[in-house]
Design an enzyme around this catalytic site. Structure first.
Site: not given
Length: 250
Positions: A52, A111
């Site tokens: 993002d 992540y």
């Protein structure tokens, strides 16, 4: 045409995510423009995922097709790095078998989200200032619940174009870093939904603050409603940390 994997990393602050945007600068666009300048032809790239806006990547893999094998891959890496500027670093360009696919062949993505509970002027915004009273043990208990979860609708951005919200999370834990008061949340899965990690972290923080019980955390998941989950955390402390393939990737 010969397929190559590009291993790169980037600081996401100045980009509107990985994927090309109609009116905003993306990492994919910057990389494709650098490749076009160096090779003097248009070379589309496909990334392992779509980070993002504002999210960083310690490791991103992208594939592209070149007209012929590179005569000097190290020279190509140096040239691309000189074109790309300081926010993107290319580490290697590796020839692969022709069917290799940066996105579809990836079997696990990891992540990391960074937080600190003490004042630190040196994080550069790449770590979230957390309350000193945050209960990391409680958040880790909630994180274990994610390992038995399959439907992550409650943690997905609304109105996306994905066909399923099913993910297989294999790791979700907070651990202390070497610097006192600094923490990292690490989560691994076969795939991630848009905004998923930041929504998961935001909901875990509600547990850590004592505003959400473990049963309440389970209820958030079961409701399959993004409005039931916690707030989306800031993007800058989030990093795509690693990507695993069923074959070696330099």
């Amino acid at each position: 045409m010969t397929r190559h994997f590009i291993h790169l990393a980037y600081l996401g602050a100045n980009f509107h995510g990985w994927q090309r945007q109609p009116h905003d600068v993306s990492v994919q666009q910057a990389l494709e423009e650098a490749l076009a300048k160096y090779f003097r032809l248009e070379i589309p790239v496909t990334g392992a995922g779509r980070t993002d806006a504002g999210v960083n990547a310690s490791m991103m893999i992208a594939h592209c097709d070149l007209p012929e094998p590179l005569a000097d891959d190290k020279a190509a890496v140096r040239a691309l790095n000189s074109i790309l500027g300081r926010d993107i670093a290319v580490y290697s360009i590796t020839p692969m078998h022709q069917e290799a696919h940066a996105r579809f062949d990836a079997v696990k993505r990891t992540y990391r989200y960074f937080a600190h509970t003490v004042k630190d002027p040196f994080t550069g915004g790449l770590s979230w200032q957390a309350p000193a009273t945050l209960d990391f043990d409680a958040m880790n208990e909630a994180g274990k619940i994610l390992l038995g979860t399959s439907d992550f609708t409650s943690f997905s951005k609304l109105h996306t174009d994905v066909k399923t919200n099913i993910c297989a999370v294999s790791e979700a834990r907070w651990f202390p870093l070497e610097a006192p008061g600094h923490w990292c949340f690490q989560i691994s899965a076969d795939r991630f939904l848009r905004n998923m990690v930041r929504a998961v972290v935001g909901t875990l923080v509600e547990v850590g603050r004592g505003k959400l019980t473990l049963d309440g955390f389970r209820d958030v998941i079961d409701r399959r409603d993004r409005c039931a989950a916690g707030t989306s955390m800031p993007a800058s402390p989030l990093f795509l940390h690693s990507i695993l393939y069923p074959y070696p990737v330099r």
